[in-house]
Write a protein that holds these residues in place. Structure first.
Motif, PDB file in Angstrom:
ATOM      1  N   ASP A 197       0.825  -1.209   0.000  1.00 34.70           N
ATOM      2  CA  ASP A 197       0.000   0.000   0.000  1.00 34.70           C
ATOM      3  C   ASP A 197       0.858   1.258   0.000  1.00 34.70           C
ATOM      4  O   ASP A 197       0.545   2.237  -0.688  1.00 34.70           O
ATOM      5  CB  ASP A 197      -0.917   0.013   1.224  1.00 34.70           C
ATOM      6  CG  ASP A 197      -2.079  -0.955   1.110  1.00 34.70           C
ATOM      7  OD1 ASP A 197      -2.360  -1.431  -0.007  1.00 34.70           O
ATOM      8  OD2 ASP A 197      -2.705  -1.249   2.156  1.00 34.70           O
ATOM      9  N   ALA A 198       1.933   1.257   0.783  1.00 37.12           N
ATOM     10  CA  ALA A 198       2.801   2.429   0.857  1.00 37.12           C
ATOM     11  C   ALA A 198       3.336   2.786  -0.517  1.00 37.12           C
ATOM     12  O   ALA A 198       3.329   3.957  -0.935  1.00 37.12           O
ATOM     13  CB  ALA A 198       3.954   2.170   1.829  1.00 37.12           C
ATOM     14  N   ILE A 199       3.808   1.779  -1.239  1.00 35.67           N
ATOM     15  CA  ILE A 199       4.392   2.006  -2.563  1.00 35.67           C
ATOM     16  C   ILE A 199       3.329   2.451  -3.552  1.00 35.67           C
ATOM     17  O   ILE A 199       3.532   3.400  -4.322  1.00 35.67           O
ATOM     18  CB  ILE A 199       5.107   0.731  -3.040  1.00 35.67           C
ATOM     19  CG1 ILE A 199       6.359   0.485  -2.184  1.00 35.67           C
ATOM     20  CG2 ILE A 199       5.463   0.824  -4.513  1.00 35.67           C
ATOM     21  CD1 ILE A 199       6.994  -0.871  -2.398  1.00 35.67           C
ATOM     22  N   ILE A 200       2.185   1.796  -3.549  1.00 36.31           N
ATOM     23  CA  ILE A 200       1.125   2.150  -4.504  1.00 36.31           C
ATOM     24  C   ILE A 200       0.653   3.584  -4.282  1.00 36.31           C
ATOM     25  O   ILE A 200       0.504   4.364  -5.233  1.00 36.31           O
ATOM     26  CB  ILE A 200      -0.040   1.152  -4.399  1.00 36.31           C
ATOM     27  CG1 ILE A 200       0.374  -0.205  -4.976  1.00 36.31           C
ATOM     28  CG2 ILE A 200      -1.280   1.687  -5.113  1.00 36.31           C
ATOM     29  CD1 ILE A 200      -0.635  -1.313  -4.759  1.00 36.31           C
ATOM     30  N   HIS A 201       0.420   3.955  -3.040  1.00 37.68           N
ATOM     31  CA  HIS A 201      -0.029   5.320  -2.758  1.00 37.68           C
ATOM     32  C   HIS A 201       1.022   6.340  -3.178  1.00 37.68           C
ATOM     33  O   HIS A 201       0.696   7.375  -3.770  1.00 37.68           O
ATOM     34  CB  HIS A 201      -0.340   5.481  -1.271  1.00 37.68           C
ATOM     35  CG  HIS A 201      -1.619   4.844  -0.830  1.00 37.68           C
ATOM     36  ND1 HIS A 201      -2.834   5.133  -1.412  1.00 37.68           N
ATOM     37  CD2 HIS A 201      -1.869   3.928   0.141  1.00 37.68           C
ATOM     38  CE1 HIS A 201      -3.794   4.429  -0.813  1.00 37.68           C
ATOM     39  NE2 HIS A 201      -3.223   3.686   0.124  1.00 37.68           N
ATOM     40  N   ALA A 202       2.290   6.049  -2.868  1.00 43.45           N
ATOM     41  CA  ALA A 202       3.354   6.990  -3.202  1.00 43.45           C
ATOM     42  C   ALA A 202       3.493   7.155  -4.710  1.00 43.45           C
ATOM     43  O   ALA A 202       3.587   8.280  -5.221  1.00 43.45           O
ATOM     44  CB  ALA A 202       4.672   6.516  -2.586  1.00 43.45           C
ATOM     45  N   VAL A 203       3.485   6.056  -5.437  1.00 40.05           N
ATOM     46  CA  VAL A 203       3.686   6.115  -6.889  1.00 40.05           C
ATOM     47  C   VAL A 203       2.531   6.837  -7.568  1.00 40.05           C
ATOM     48  O   VAL A 203       2.736   7.644  -8.493  1.00 40.05           O
ATOM     49  CB  VAL A 203       3.857   4.689  -7.454  1.00 40.05           C
ATOM     50  CG1 VAL A 203       3.670   4.656  -8.968  1.00 40.05           C
ATOM     51  CG2 VAL A 203       5.229   4.136  -7.071  1.00 40.05           C
ATOM     52  N   ASN A 204       1.326   6.593  -7.137  1.00 42.71           N
ATOM     53  CA  ASN A 204       0.173   7.158  -7.822  1.00 42.71           C
ATOM     54  C   ASN A 204      -0.049   8.638  -7.532  1.00 42.71           C
ATOM     55  O   ASN A 204      -0.949   9.250  -8.110  1.00 42.71           O
ATOM     56  CB  ASN A 204      -1.078   6.343  -7.502  1.00 42.71           C
ATOM     57  CG  ASN A 204      -1.125   5.055  -8.307  1.00 42.71           C
ATOM     58  OD1 ASN A 204      -1.534   5.036  -9.455  1.00 42.71           O
ATOM     59  ND2 ASN A 204      -0.668   3.965  -7.699  1.00 42.71           N
ATOM     60  N   ARG A 205       0.796   9.245  -6.718  1.00 44.47           N
ATOM     61  CA  ARG A 205       0.744  10.694  -6.554  1.00 44.47           C
ATOM     62  C   ARG A 205       1.434  11.409  -7.712  1.00 44.47           C
ATOM     63  O   ARG A 205       1.324  12.634  -7.849  1.00 44.47           O
ATOM     64  CB  ARG A 205       1.370  11.122  -5.227  1.00 44.47           C
ATOM     65  CG  ARG A 205       0.536  10.751  -4.013  1.00 44.47           C
ATOM     66  CD  ARG A 205       0.917  11.590  -2.818  1.00 44.47           C
ATOM     67  NE  ARG A 205       0.455  12.963  -2.971  1.00 44.47           N
ATOM     68  CZ  ARG A 205      -0.716  13.429  -2.525  1.00 44.47           C
ATOM     69  NH1 ARG A 205      -1.556  12.597  -1.909  1.00 44.47           N
ATOM     70  NH2 ARG A 205      -1.042  14.686  -2.688  1.00 44.47           N
ATOM     71  N   GLY A 206       2.172  10.654  -8.528  1.00 42.53           N
ATOM     72  CA  GLY A 206       2.808  11.246  -9.694  1.00 42.53           C
ATOM     73  C   GLY A 206       4.111  11.939  -9.365  1.00 42.53           C
ATOM     74  O   GLY A 206       4.627  11.865  -8.255  1.00 42.53           O
ATOM     75  N   GLY A 207       4.679  12.620 -10.358  1.00 46.31           N
ATOM     76  CA  GLY A 207       5.922  13.355 -10.159  1.00 46.31           C
ATOM     77  C   GLY A 207       7.142  12.460 -10.252  1.00 46.31           C
ATOM     78  O   GLY A 207       7.278  11.679 -11.197  1.00 46.31           O
ATOM     79  N   ASP A 208       8.014  12.560  -9.270  1.00 47.71           N
ATOM     80  CA  ASP A 208       9.234  11.747  -9.245  1.00 47.71           C
ATOM     81  C   ASP A 208       8.880  10.374  -8.674  1.00 47.71           C
ATOM     82  O   ASP A 208       9.325   9.982  -7.591  1.00 47.71           O
ATOM     83  CB  ASP A 208      10.301  12.448  -8.412  1.00 47.71           C
ATOM     84  CG  ASP A 208      11.693  11.870  -8.640  1.00 47.71           C
ATOM     85  OD1 ASP A 208      11.825  10.961  -9.482  1.00 47.71           O
ATOM     86  OD2 ASP A 208      12.638  12.324  -7.975  1.00 47.71           O
TER      87      ASP A 208
END
Length: 311
Positions: free
Chosen positions: A251-262
């Motif tokens: 969940d941590a990775i999915i949420h972080a990645v789907n915020r976009g940007g870097d």
């Protein structure tokens, strides 16, 4: 204890690689662009940014591996060896390399000392383009190797950062990240371990994470403001929020990645933090099975645990 630490150390480096690889295909895309094309990125995708196969890691994991291999080979931190490995890596013509990282390693290749290269690049950059993510994304191996020596961990985190990223926000960002990961691997509580010597801007951003995660403030007060630029303060705030706050590493990775940007770097750091916690469950086999470097990463995590670095 060693077995538990092994699970957490492996989880840290696996989380770094998985976050890096999941974020790679959508790097530079906004959250709305990602949602429009993919709804939510939950699987390793091929092509996309950089046009690579599914599960391909980037400079985040590759440079962390350079550091880990240097630590193991030298039984501790040798800046000249780290610099040499960075030069060898750049000579392979990697498809993804940050601007400050490239410029600093190029100076290393020309013979500049590791203690001078990053400072020279930093001093040439104006404010706004001088405090990137290139050192925090790769620094987690130090947290494993020096997990029982906080003084040494602070010293090597700062000095290693300065090889390419000498800005105090980058140096102290590595310290805070590594102190936090080291505490998680030791099995301490899940506190974010900031240092009062860090720049005020970094401390303020991290205090907001602490306020939301541990002082029962409304998470919407922070989550709506989280940024995922190439700026180290933004990256650490977002990565710590998800890495320490999510129920699972996935969940941590999915949420972080789907915020976009870097996305590769924010995903990598959130994954490293969440993977080191020990209470977030294993990362999914569907991710690990397509990352070719998995066995190498596990072996390096175990070797880092076995080090007894000299002062």
């Amino acid at each position: 204890m060693q077995q538990t630490e092994s699970i957490r150390a492996r989880g840290c480096l696996r989380g770094l690689a998985c976050g890096d690889a999941l974020g790679r295909p959508v790097e530079f895309k906004s959250a709305s662009q990602i949602e429009h094309k993919h709804e939510t990125v939950t699987e390793m995708l091929a092509n996309g940014s950089h046009g690579q196969p599914a599960g391909t890691i980037t400079d985040d994991t590759e440079l962390a591996t350079c550091i880990a291999e240097s630590l193991v080979a030298n039984d501790g931190f040798d800046p000249d060896d780290v610099a040499s490995r960075f030069v060898d890596w750049l000579d392979t013509d990697p498809f993804d390399v940050g601007l400050m990282t490239r410029d600093a390693i190029s100076k290393l290749r020309e013979g500049m000392d590791p203690d001078e290269a990053g400072r020279a690049v930093w001093e040439s950059r104006p404010e706004g383009s001088n405090a990137g993510n290139g050192s925090v994304m790769r620094c987690a191996p130090y947290a494993i190797a020096f997990r029982h020596d906080e003084i040494q961990l602070e010293r090597v985190s700062r000095r290693s950062s300065a090889i390419t990223h000498a800005d105090p926000r980058c140096q102290w960002g590595c310290v805070v990240l590594n102190r936090t990961i080291a505490g998680l691997i030791r099995g301490d509580d899940h506190a974010l371990r900031a240092s009062q010597d860090a720049p005020d801007e970094l401390l303020g951003a991290l205090q907001r994470v602490n306020d939301v995660l541990y002082d029962t403030q409304d998470p919407d007060l922070l989550e709506n403001d989280l940024a995922t630029s190439g700026y180290v303060v933004d990256t650490l705030q977002t990565a710590f929020y998800y890495g320490l706050g999510a129920e699972t590493a996935e969940d941590a990775i999915i949420h972080a990645v789907n915020r976009g940007g870097d996305t590769d770097t924010v995903g990598a750091i959130a994954g490293a933090v969440a993977g080191a916690r020990g209470d977030t469950g294993p990362l999914p086999d569907r991710w690990l099975s397509v990352i070719d470097e998995g066995p190498r990463i596990d072996s390096l995590a175990d070797s880092l645990l076995d080090l007894d670095p000299a002062p």
